[in-house]
Design a protein around this motif. Structure first.
Motif, PDB file in Angstrom:
ATOM      1  N   GLY A 474       0.759  -1.178   0.018  1.00 20.55           N
ATOM      2  CA  GLY A 474       0.099   0.070   0.047  1.00 20.55           C
ATOM      3  C   GLY A 474       0.847   1.146  -0.142  1.00 20.55           C
ATOM      4  N   ARG A 475       0.349   2.349  -0.312  1.00 27.88           N
ATOM      5  CA  ARG A 475       1.153   3.669  -0.465  1.00 27.88           C
ATOM      6  C   ARG A 475       1.557   4.106   0.628  1.00 27.88           C
ATOM      7  N   THR A 476       0.841   3.698   1.935  1.00 30.63           N
ATOM      8  CA  THR A 476       1.419   4.143   3.343  1.00 30.63           C
ATOM      9  C   THR A 476       2.579   3.195   3.878  1.00 30.63           C
ATOM     10  N   GLU A 477       2.783   2.241   3.127  1.00 34.59           N
ATOM     11  CA  GLU A 477       3.625   1.082   3.808  1.00 34.59           C
ATOM     12  C   GLU A 477       4.985   1.208   3.202  1.00 34.59           C
ATOM     13  N   LEU A 478       5.326   2.339   2.088  1.00 35.14           N
ATOM     14  CA  LEU A 478       6.681   2.262   1.694  1.00 35.14           C
ATOM     15  C   LEU A 478       7.959   2.528   2.706  1.00 35.14           C
ATOM     16  N   GLU A 479       7.686   3.610   3.623  1.00 34.71           N
ATOM     17  CA  GLU A 479       8.722   3.909   4.514  1.00 34.71           C
ATOM     18  C   GLU A 479       9.140   2.772   5.400  1.00 34.71           C
ATOM     19  N   GLU A 480       7.771   2.320   6.000  1.00 27.37           N
ATOM     20  CA  GLU A 480       8.097   1.093   6.765  1.00 27.37           C
ATOM     21  C   GLU A 480       8.666   0.031   6.202  1.00 27.37           C
ATOM     22  N   PHE A 481       8.273  -0.344   4.933  1.00 28.99           N
ATOM     23  CA  PHE A 481       9.064  -1.565   4.212  1.00 28.99           C
ATOM     24  C   PHE A 481      10.453  -1.277   4.384  1.00 28.99           C
ATOM     25  N   ILE A 482      10.952   0.056   3.750  1.00 26.98           N
ATOM     26  CA  ILE A 482      12.514   0.213   3.663  1.00 26.98           C
ATOM     27  C   ILE A 482      12.889   0.029   5.067  1.00 26.98           C
ATOM     28  N   LYS A 500      15.888  -7.981  -1.066  1.00 24.83           N
ATOM     29  CA  LYS A 500      14.322  -7.553  -0.960  1.00 24.83           C
ATOM     30  C   LYS A 500      14.095  -6.031  -1.490  1.00 24.83           C
ATOM     31  N   LEU A 501      14.985  -5.318  -1.004  1.00 24.12           N
ATOM     32  CA  LEU A 501      14.740  -3.752  -1.192  1.00 24.12           C
ATOM     33  C   LEU A 501      15.129  -3.544  -2.618  1.00 24.12           C
ATOM     34  N   ALA A 502      15.874  -4.391  -3.405  1.00 22.49           N
ATOM     35  CA  ALA A 502      16.141  -4.016  -4.500  1.00 22.49           C
ATOM     36  C   ALA A 502      15.010  -4.005  -5.598  1.00 22.49           C
ATOM     37  N   CYS A 503      13.831  -4.666  -5.207  1.00 22.99           N
ATOM     38  CA  CYS A 503      12.755  -4.616  -6.034  1.00 22.99           C
ATOM     39  C   CYS A 503      12.297  -2.846  -6.405  1.00 22.99           C
ATOM     40  N   LEU A 504      12.601  -2.240  -5.238  1.00 23.60           N
ATOM     41  CA  LEU A 504      12.369  -0.678  -5.510  1.00 23.60           C
ATOM     42  C   LEU A 504      13.492   0.040  -6.169  1.00 23.60           C
ATOM     43  N   ARG A 505      14.570  -0.532  -6.601  1.00 23.86           N
ATOM     44  CA  ARG A 505      15.663   0.009  -7.294  1.00 23.86           C
ATOM     45  C   ARG A 505      15.094   0.348  -8.648  1.00 23.86           C
ATOM     46  N   GLY A 506      15.025   1.596  -9.615  1.00 28.64           N
ATOM     47  CA  GLY A 506      14.349   1.868 -10.551  1.00 28.64           C
ATOM     48  C   GLY A 506      15.070   1.020 -11.815  1.00 28.64           C
ATOM     49  N   THR A 507      16.451   0.666 -11.721  1.00 31.03           N
ATOM     50  CA  THR A 507      16.994   0.189 -12.799  1.00 31.03           C
ATOM     51  C   THR A 507      16.646  -1.467 -12.731  1.00 31.03           C
ATOM     52  N   GLN A 508      16.190  -1.702 -11.879  1.00 34.52           N
ATOM     53  CA  GLN A 508      15.746  -3.245 -11.714  1.00 34.52           C
ATOM     54  C   GLN A 508      14.193  -3.210 -12.014  1.00 34.52           C
ATOM     55  N   ALA A 509      13.161  -2.491 -11.415  1.00 31.14           N
ATOM     56  CA  ALA A 509      11.756  -2.483 -11.460  1.00 31.14           C
ATOM     57  C   ALA A 509      11.442  -2.243 -12.857  1.00 31.14           C
ATOM     58  N   MET A 510      12.221  -1.088 -13.600  1.00 26.27           N
ATOM     59  CA  MET A 510      11.587  -0.933 -15.046  1.00 26.27           C
ATOM     60  C   MET A 510      11.791  -2.084 -15.876  1.00 26.27           C
ATOM     61  N   ALA A 513      12.288  -6.778 -12.884  1.00 25.05           N
ATOM     62  CA  ALA A 513      13.345  -7.932 -12.220  1.00 25.05           C
ATOM     63  C   ALA A 513      13.198  -7.820 -10.633  1.00 25.05           C
ATOM     64  N   GLY A 514      13.154  -6.803  -9.859  1.00 30.59           N
ATOM     65  CA  GLY A 514      12.885  -6.934  -8.647  1.00 30.59           C
ATOM     66  C   GLY A 514      13.883  -7.357  -7.816  1.00 30.59           C
ATOM     67  N   SER A 515      13.500  -8.287  -6.871  1.00 33.55           N
ATOM     68  CA  SER A 515      14.415  -9.091  -6.177  1.00 33.55           C
ATOM     69  C   SER A 515      14.678 -10.630  -6.710  1.00 33.55           C
ATOM     70  N   GLY A 516      13.940 -10.824  -7.723  1.00 35.30           N
ATOM     71  CA  GLY A 516      14.426 -12.082  -8.568  1.00 35.30           C
ATOM     72  C   GLY A 516      14.304 -11.892  -9.977  1.00 35.30           C
ATOM     73  N   THR A 517      13.749 -12.948 -10.621  1.00 39.39           N
ATOM     74  CA  THR A 517      14.028 -12.837 -12.217  1.00 39.39           C
ATOM     75  C   THR A 517      12.521 -12.248 -12.382  1.00 39.39           C
ATOM     76  N   ALA A 518      12.374 -11.791 -13.485  1.00 40.47           N
ATOM     77  CA  ALA A 518      11.070 -11.136 -14.183  1.00 40.47           C
ATOM     78  C   ALA A 518       9.888 -12.087 -14.120  1.00 40.47           C
ATOM     79  N   GLU A 519       8.749 -11.944 -13.820  1.00 42.28           N
ATOM     80  CA  GLU A 519       7.827 -12.691 -13.717  1.00 42.28           C
ATOM     81  C   GLU A 519       6.910 -12.635 -15.086  1.00 42.28           C
ATOM     82  N   VAL A 520       6.914 -13.892 -15.639  1.00 39.63           N
ATOM     83  CA  VAL A 520       6.021 -13.565 -16.948  1.00 39.63           C
ATOM     84  C   VAL A 520       4.709 -13.464 -16.832  1.00 39.63           C
ATOM     85  N   GLU A 521       4.021 -13.707 -15.816  1.00 43.90           N
ATOM     86  CA  GLU A 521       2.436 -13.354 -15.482  1.00 43.90           C
ATOM     87  C   GLU A 521       2.436 -12.087 -15.126  1.00 43.90           C
TER      88      GLU A 521
END
Length: 801
Positions: A474-482, A500-510, A513-521
């Motif tokens: 959720g939008r209010t959970e970002l700071e707590e997650f970090i 796990k935090l790497a899923c928020l890094r723009g170079t991965q998320a675009m 990829a996030g914290s793992g490999t890109a999910e097809v679904e």
């Protein structure tokens, strides 16, 4: 002013130009005089070289400072917070010597604001902006609404515009079309019909709101829902807006848009009445089907509405008494005069808002009286030249510049050790990184064959700023997650948390990829990943040391960074040392350094299981590969993307890098390097596939002749290959990413193959089968292929038989 001068904060001279224009508009507004915001914006553009959107954003910043001080401000520029301190000081200094804008004591600023807001919003007073600066994470939460383009259907034209968030420059032709549509009307003028045609998220509804700004809303709807039509009243004309043609009409009509047009044209009112319609392409198909399938009633089929619908869909009907006289224009804009039996009835203008890429410079367009259009064709920028585009070159450049400015005040560091979102904000402050992100967006368009609309563009920028957060929390959970995933434990736990935090890094998320490999679904569901996942650099890491040359490899530095023993060195430090141009340095942030430290510490653990070690190496190698690739604007298959852009740029000439390979793909040699030019196509096989190498049995075949090839544009950056023989066209084939990739897999007359062979084989067979047509076969040489040999067959026709 050169491009270099634009890659920094506003100078004192630029700020003074900005303030001068703002005070002029404010003075006119306070005196009740008419003025043109567009002209003031253009003047500042000319004096500073800044983009239209960037100037508008700064005007809103000035309004915010004045609002805080209790002073009147230009109502057309609603206050936006996150004001740079230098601009705040400049405003205060300017107010100290300024006398002309002082508001009389008997005219309170709040009353002025309420009166003007009521006028400009069609009766709805916009809420006051917040007085206090938002925290960074409060501002970041706004990306949840933009990650997938928002939740609404077409926005209502009377909806309030967000006071904080930037607005991108319009699609090609829209500004000129709105200027024409809003031009002063005289009683004798013809009705103006403006159509914005395109898919969802292309900016049509935002344009309709601009078209009716300052007009009085007559048909008020208080149910909070989006409606099909809205009627407005202006000083000299009335306006009917078909804001969402996908919403059905209450009238019983199988072609409601055609009916709307009929009512506008066939039943003139006391005052001039103009029509603006936002039309999805699917609506045109539905209306055409309804018009064609309707019972034959001449009055319905042969009507103004039917004529316009057919004209919009480029399917004219020659037998109609209604006609539209058009002039030749670029594909993204059309204009003409609607006539009935030779009598002029309306001026018609259509802008196809998704025809031109948002990543390319918008062409100059002017629309004069009688809807006459003067426009230059849409331009194409080769891949190697994209890094030199000015920062306000295109709508996408304009938007990402504004977002970077908006976020600048939040990039002062983070109280957390590892904050990937602050890393994203900091990298966006680098012009080279912004340019690289947009290059990747354009590459995704060419590889996918799809267009970014404003929705997908916002989705891409959202992923760059807040990563995959909108789809994970959720939008209010970002700071707590970090905060919960800060590195405070041992090596294994620290690396796991940062991963796990790497899923928020723009170079991965675009790339999803996030914290793992890109999910097809996930990629299938997400409209942004449908485009960007195809160009994930990890899919095509070609060895080489040429990150700036689209025709060469680039991934060797990443491989070398992991060549040393895993417990002895930092891969990030090795990559930094190898980056002589310091392009990579611009994207590296403290979060990446924390992740690298955790990786090195993890690799130093003797107790780490081998499978866990290999998994960490594989994941971190992919992480650095994407980081390095984004810094340089490198996509997967960038050679193919570069050739595809070159083909559109150089049309009708085929790029040298593609010509020979494409010829080999269409007409492969039976024995490459054998010294003979022989490409044989079986005459009686079920498929039109050439004979390559050894023929196991005798086959009657034709010798495919060498064909002339050239390209022809069919859309803004789409081309087809025309195949000709002796000046006669034999066939054509779409030159898309799949075909280019298959062609570039052909080397030295040897036919190649990729995973896209299923997408190209049917088209190639249809092209080759042209040689089997009777009118072509008579001029073709027959041969019998057996083993590695072939023999010429001569047909002898006896007289009388």
């Amino acid at each position: 002013m050169g491009v270099e001068a634009l890659n920094g904060p506003w100078t004192e001279e630029e700020t003074q130009s900005l303030l001068s224009a703002y005070w002029s508009m404010l003075d006119s507004e306070l005196r009740g005089e008419r003025y043109s915001k567009i002209e003031h914006n253009r003047r500042v553009q000319a004096e500073t070289g800044r983009s239209k959107g960037s100037i508008e954003f700064k005007f809103c910043n000035i309004s915010h400072v004045l609002w805080e001080m209790g002073r009147p401000y230009v109502v057309g520029y609603k206050p936006r917070s996150h004001v740079q301190e230098s601009l705040r000081v400049a405003i205060q200094n300017s107010l100290g010597v300024r006398q002309a804008s002082q508001v009389p004591a008997d005219f309170p600023p709040v009353a002025l604001e309420a009166a003007n807001a009521l006028s400009n919003s069609g009766g709805t007073i916009l809420s006051d902006p917040i007085a206090e600066e938002e925290s960074p994470y409060t501002l970041f939460s706004g990306f949840w609404d933009r990650a997938t383009g928002g939740t609404d259907v077409a926005a209502r034209p009377d909806d309030a515009v967000d006071a904080v968030w930037p607005v991108a420059a319009s699609a090609a032709g829209v500004d000129a079309a709105l200027d024409w549509f809003r031009g002063e009307s005289r009683p004798a003028d013809l009705p103006r019909l403006l159509f914005l045609v395109g898919g969802p998220g292309a900016g049509k509804s935002h344009a309709s709101a601009r078209a009716v700004a300052g007009l009085h809303l007559v048909s008020r709807h208080d149910d909070g829902l989006a409606h099909r039509t809205y009627r407005y009243s202006g000083d000299s004309a009335d306006v009917l807006v078909v804001n969402d043609a996908t919403i059905g009409s209450y009238a019983e009509s199988s072609a409601p848009l055609a009916t709307d047009i009929d009512q506008m044209v066939a039943v003139p009112g006391v005052r001039p009445m103009h029509l603006m319609a936002c039309v999805n392409r699917g609506i045109l198909i539905e209306e055409l089907s309804a018009l064609t399938g309707h019972p034959v009633t001449e009055n319905f089929v042969d009507s103004a509405g039917a004529c316009v619908i057919r004209w919009l869909a480029d399917t004219p009907w020659d037998e109609s008494a209604w006609t539209i006289t058009s002039e030749t224009t670029p594909r993204f804009i059309r204009s003409g005069l609607l006539e009935h039996v030779g009598r002029e009835k309306a001026e018609v203008l259509a802008v196809y808002v998704d025809e031109c890429s948002l990543f390319e410079p918008a062409p100059e367009v002017e629309v004069g009286r009688r809807a006459r259009v003067v426009a230059v064709p849409h331009s194409i920028t080769p891949l190697g030249a994209r890094s030199s585009l000015p920062r306000a070159a295109s709508p996408s450049h304009d938007l990402i510049e504004q977002v970077a400015e908006m976020l600048e005040s939040t990039s002062r560091g983070s109280r957390m050790v590892a904050d990937p979102v602050q890393a994203n904000v900091a990298m966006l402050q680098q012009p080279a990184v912004r340019s690289s992100i947009l290059t990747l967006g354009r590459s995704a368009e060419m590889a996918s064959g799809l267009r970014f609309t404003y929705r997908e563009l916002w989705g891409l920028i959202s992923r760059v700023v807040v990563g995959e957060a909108p789809s994970r929390m959720g939008r209010t959970e970002l700071e707590e997650f970090i905060a919960l995933h800060q590195p405070t434990e041992g090596p294994v736990e620290n690396f796991t948390r940062l991963r796990k935090l790497a899923c928020l890094r723009g170079t991965q998320a675009m790339f999803g990829a996030g914290s793992g490999t890109a999910e097809v679904e996930a990629a299938r569901r997400d409209p942004v990943l449908r485009l960007t996942r195809l160009i994930d650099p990890v899919k095509d890491a070609i060895p080489g040391n040429a990150p700036t040359d689209p025709t060469s490899g680039w991934a060797t530095p990443i491989n070398e960074a992991f060549a040393s023993h895993y417990s002895e060195s930092s891969p990030l430090a090795i990559l930094r040392a190898a980056d002589r141009a310091e392009t990579f340095e611009a994207i590296v942030q403290p979060f990446d350094e924390s992740l690298d430290d955790a990786y090195v510490e993890l690799m130093g653990l003797n107790s780490l299981k081998q499978n866990d070690r290999l998994d960490a190496i594989s994941w971190y190698g992919s992480y650095l590969m994407r980081l390095y690739a984004v810094a340089h604007g490198i996509s997967a298959f960038r050679r193919e993307v570069s050739v595809l852009l070159d083909a559109a740029y150089f049309a009708p000439n085929i790029p040298k890098a593609l010509s020979k390979s494409l010829r080999t793909l269409i007409r492969p040699q039976r024995q490459p390097g054998g010294g003979t030019d022989e490409s044989l196509l079986p005459l009686f096989d079920s498929r039109a596939e050439p004979i390559l190498g050894w023929a196991k049995s005798r086959k009657l075949a034709i010798l495919m002749p060498s064909l002339e090839m050239k390209t022809m544009p069919v859309a803004a950056d789409q081309t087809v290959v025309l195949l000709e023989r002796q000046g006669k066209e034999l066939g054509r084939i779409a030159l898309d990413f799949a075909l280019v990739r298959e062609a570039l897999a052909c080397v030295d007359d040897h036919a190649g193959v990729t995973n896209l062979v299923d997408a190209t084989s049917p088209r190639l067979e249809r092209i080759r089968a042209v040689h089997l047509r009777s009118d072509v076969l008579s001029d073709t040489q027959l041969r019998i292929a057996e083993g590695r040999e072939s023999k010429i067959v001569t047909l002898i026709t006896q007289k009388g038989k």
